[in-house]
Design a protein around this motif. Structure first.
Motif, short mmCIF file in Angstrom:
data_model
loop_
_atom_site.label_atom_id
_atom_site.label_comp_id
_atom_site.label_asym_id
_atom_site.label_seq_id
_atom_site.Cartn_x
_atom_site.Cartn_y
_atom_site.Cartn_z
N LEU A 42 0.83 -1.21 0.00
CA LEU A 42 0.00 0.00 0.00
C LEU A 42 0.86 1.26 0.00
O LEU A 42 0.54 2.25 -0.67
CB LEU A 42 -0.92 0.00 1.22
CG LEU A 42 -2.08 -0.99 1.22
CD1 LEU A 42 -2.81 -0.95 2.54
CD2 LEU A 42 -3.04 -0.70 0.06
N GLY A 43 1.98 1.24 0.76
CA GLY A 43 2.87 2.39 0.77
C GLY A 43 3.46 2.67 -0.60
O GLY A 43 3.57 3.84 -1.01
N PHE A 48 0.63 4.24 -2.72
CA PHE A 48 0.30 5.61 -2.34
C PHE A 48 1.45 6.57 -2.64
O PHE A 48 1.21 7.74 -2.93
CB PHE A 48 -0.07 5.67 -0.85
CG PHE A 48 -1.51 5.39 -0.58
CD1 PHE A 48 -2.43 6.42 -0.57
CD2 PHE A 48 -1.96 4.10 -0.38
CE1 PHE A 48 -3.77 6.18 -0.34
CE2 PHE A 48 -3.29 3.84 -0.15
CZ PHE A 48 -4.20 4.88 -0.12
N TYR A 49 2.68 6.10 -2.59
CA TYR A 49 3.81 6.97 -2.95
C TYR A 49 3.72 7.37 -4.41
O TYR A 49 3.87 8.56 -4.77
CB TYR A 49 5.13 6.26 -2.68
CG TYR A 49 6.34 7.02 -3.17
CD1 TYR A 49 6.82 8.12 -2.46
CD2 TYR A 49 6.98 6.66 -4.36
CE1 TYR A 49 7.92 8.83 -2.92
CE2 TYR A 49 8.08 7.36 -4.82
CZ TYR A 49 8.55 8.44 -4.11
OH TYR A 49 9.64 9.15 -4.56
N HIS A 50 3.45 6.40 -5.27
CA HIS A 50 3.33 6.73 -6.70
C HIS A 50 2.08 7.56 -6.98
O HIS A 50 2.09 8.44 -7.85
CB HIS A 50 3.30 5.43 -7.52
CG HIS A 50 4.65 4.81 -7.69
ND1 HIS A 50 5.53 5.17 -8.68
CD2 HIS A 50 5.30 3.87 -6.96
CE1 HIS A 50 6.64 4.47 -8.59
NE2 HIS A 50 6.53 3.67 -7.55
N TYR A 51 1.02 7.30 -6.23
CA TYR A 51 -0.19 8.10 -6.40
C TYR A 51 0.06 9.55 -5.98
O TYR A 51 -0.43 10.50 -6.62
CB TYR A 51 -1.32 7.49 -5.57
CG TYR A 51 -2.65 8.20 -5.73
CD1 TYR A 51 -3.27 8.31 -6.97
CD2 TYR A 51 -3.28 8.78 -4.63
CE1 TYR A 51 -4.47 8.96 -7.12
CE2 TYR A 51 -4.49 9.43 -4.77
CZ TYR A 51 -5.08 9.52 -6.01
OH TYR A 51 -6.27 10.17 -6.15
N TYR A 52 0.86 9.73 -4.90
CA TYR A 52 1.22 11.09 -4.46
C TYR A 52 2.03 11.82 -5.54
O TYR A 52 1.81 13.01 -5.79
CB TYR A 52 2.01 11.02 -3.16
CG TYR A 52 2.64 12.33 -2.77
CD1 TYR A 52 1.87 13.39 -2.29
CD2 TYR A 52 4.02 12.53 -2.90
CE1 TYR A 52 2.45 14.60 -1.94
CE2 TYR A 52 4.60 13.73 -2.55
CZ TYR A 52 3.82 14.76 -2.08
OH TYR A 52 4.39 15.96 -1.74
N LEU A 66 -7.16 2.29 4.64
CA LEU A 66 -7.02 1.06 3.86
C LEU A 66 -6.16 0.02 4.58
O LEU A 66 -6.41 -1.18 4.48
CB LEU A 66 -6.43 1.38 2.49
CG LEU A 66 -7.36 2.08 1.50
CD1 LEU A 66 -6.64 2.38 0.20
CD2 LEU A 66 -8.59 1.21 1.22
N THR A 67 -5.13 0.51 5.31
CA THR A 67 -4.30 -0.42 6.09
C THR A 67 -5.12 -1.11 7.16
O THR A 67 -5.02 -2.32 7.37
CB THR A 67 -3.12 0.33 6.74
OG1 THR A 67 -2.32 0.92 5.71
CG2 THR A 67 -2.26 -0.62 7.56
N LEU A 68 -5.97 -0.32 7.86
CA LEU A 68 -6.83 -0.88 8.89
C LEU A 68 -7.78 -1.91 8.29
O LEU A 68 -7.97 -3.01 8.85
CB LEU A 68 -7.61 0.24 9.58
CG LEU A 68 -8.58 -0.20 10.68
CD1 LEU A 68 -7.83 -0.87 11.82
CD2 LEU A 68 -9.36 1.00 11.21
N ILE A 69 -8.37 -1.58 7.14
CA ILE A 69 -9.28 -2.51 6.48
C ILE A 69 -8.53 -3.78 6.07
O ILE A 69 -9.03 -4.91 6.24
CB ILE A 69 -9.93 -1.84 5.26
CG1 ILE A 69 -10.86 -0.70 5.72
CG2 ILE A 69 -10.72 -2.85 4.44
CD1 ILE A 69 -11.42 0.14 4.60
N ALA A 70 -7.31 -3.61 5.52
CA ALA A 70 -6.53 -4.77 5.08
C ALA A 70 -6.16 -5.66 6.26
O ALA A 70 -6.20 -6.90 6.16
CB ALA A 70 -5.27 -4.29 4.36
N VAL A 71 -5.79 -5.02 7.41
CA VAL A 71 -5.44 -5.81 8.60
C VAL A 71 -6.65 -6.59 9.10
O VAL A 71 -6.55 -7.77 9.47
CB VAL A 71 -4.87 -4.89 9.70
CG1 VAL A 71 -4.76 -5.64 11.02
CG2 VAL A 71 -3.51 -4.35 9.29
N MET A 72 -7.81 -5.93 9.12
CA MET A 72 -9.02 -6.61 9.58
C MET A 72 -9.38 -7.77 8.68
O MET A 72 -9.73 -8.86 9.15
CB MET A 72 -10.18 -5.60 9.66
CG MET A 72 -10.00 -4.54 10.73
SD MET A 72 -11.36 -3.33 10.76
CE MET A 72 -12.74 -4.40 11.15
N ILE A 73 -9.26 -7.55 7.37
CA ILE A 73 -9.55 -8.63 6.43
C ILE A 73 -8.56 -9.78 6.62
O ILE A 73 -8.92 -10.96 6.60
CB ILE A 73 -9.50 -8.11 4.97
CG1 ILE A 73 -10.67 -7.15 4.73
CG2 ILE A 73 -9.56 -9.27 3.98
CD1 ILE A 73 -10.63 -6.47 3.37
#
Length: 329
Positions: free
Chosen positions: A7-8, A11-15, A106-113
């Motif tokens: 995810l990082g 998001f880096y490329h998206y930034y 998204l990290t929180l959602i990914a961890v929960m999943i």
């Protein structure tokens, strides 16, 4: 961890894409401003024309982002339309905060999943482990009666008979394996009594020495009086001697001695690859054994308050048992 890195990276490329998009928007808005001069965000200035000046191209300076626009009637001067860099950095900061919140969400959602998926996947494994533990407990319980019967019957037979003696040693090996599995599943040692260390040790040595008579055996132990669980200490010595014999060399040795209240078992070997792992459950450096013997030794020593230390000297192995806390005064 892998999900966060993935995810990082995204998001880096998206930034970077958003940063480029902000600059492109500012550039187009500056061009439009050069036609209407109707935008309070931009300022203008007159600057001298330089040989390398390029028109309608976005420059990023120390204090501002700007473009240069030519004057039709004044070839020596240029119109500089600029946007304060502090405002530009505020736009980037807002974008960073927005993306950071999205990243955390998204990290929180990914961890929960991941946790839900892990729980779903590991549930059958946990069930299998519980069934395996129950199965082992049932085997230990079912083996107890026939094994006791075999050992009692062997005691009544002629021990001078070589075949009977061989069967007796095999039965004792099975009995010790049975006790190891029992100790593996139990958490506490409850029974304490007074006994002499040399008596318990000699009993274990008498079992192994005939089977490994090619080894050089040297025992010099003082008759310490111990107050502890006799059966548990016997299993500790059994497992240490079993390990010392099975992984010894053809012309090796087993030396056992006491120094004060410290019992030391030393033996030659082919060397240990990872001494820090030998007490871990199921750790093996060869295909022999189950990998639980030394783990049970460590577990029993902790239950009996007997500090245990492993020392290697080349290919020579020393196990030191500090019996000071269980020596009867």
């Amino acid at each position: 961890m892998v999900i966060e890195l993935f995810l990082g990276f995204i998001f880096y490329h998206y930034y970077k894409i958003e940063e480029e998009h902000i600059r492109e928007n500012l550039f187009l808005e500056m061009k439009n401003y050069s036609l209407s001069f109707d935008d309070k965000r931009f300022d203008i200035d007159i600057v001298p024309r330089k040989p390398d000046s390029r028109f309608y191209e976005l420059y990023i300076g120390d204090d501002a982002l700007y473009i240069l626009v030519p004057f039709p009637d004044t070839p020596n001067d240029l119109l500089k339309i600029y946007y304060p860099k502090s405002d530009y950095l505020k736009l980037l900061s807002q974008t960073q905060k927005s993306l950071l919140w999205q990243f955390l969400l998204l990290t929180l959602i990914a961890v929960m999943i991941s946790l839900l998926f892990s729980f779903y996947v590991l549930k059958p494994l946990r069930k299998s482990l519980m069934m395996l533990e129950t199965f082992i407990r049932d085997i230990i319980h079912d083996l107890n009666t026939p094994l006791t019967s075999i050992l009692i019957s062997l005691k009544m037979m002629d021990r001078k008979n070589e075949e009977v003696e061989s069967i007796s040693r095999s039965a004792k090996t099975i009995a010790m394996l049975h006790q190891n599995l029992d100790a593996y599943l139990k958490e506490q040692v409850n029974r304490s009594e007074r006994f002499r260390l040399d008596e318990v040790l000699n009993e274990q040595v008498a079992f192994f020495q005939p089977m490994y008579d090619y080894l050089d055996w040297h025992i010099k132990v003082s008759p310490l009086v111990i107050y502890s669980d006799k059966n548990a200490l016997g299993r500790i010595l059994y497992n240490l001697l079993s390990n010392a014999c099975k992984y010894n060399t053809t012309e090796g040795f087993v030396h056992i001695s006491t120094n004060g209240t410290t019992l030391t078992l030393s033996n030659s070997s082919y060397g240990i690859q990872a001494p820090e792992k030998v007490f871990e459950r199921f750790y093996k450096e060869s295909e022999r054994g189950l990998g639980i013997g030394l783990h049970i030794v460590k577990k029993l020593c902790e239950q009996l308050n007997i500090p245990l230390q492993l020392e290697t000297e080349g290919k020579i192995i020393h196990f030191h048992l500090d019996l000071s806390q269980v020596t009867s005064k």
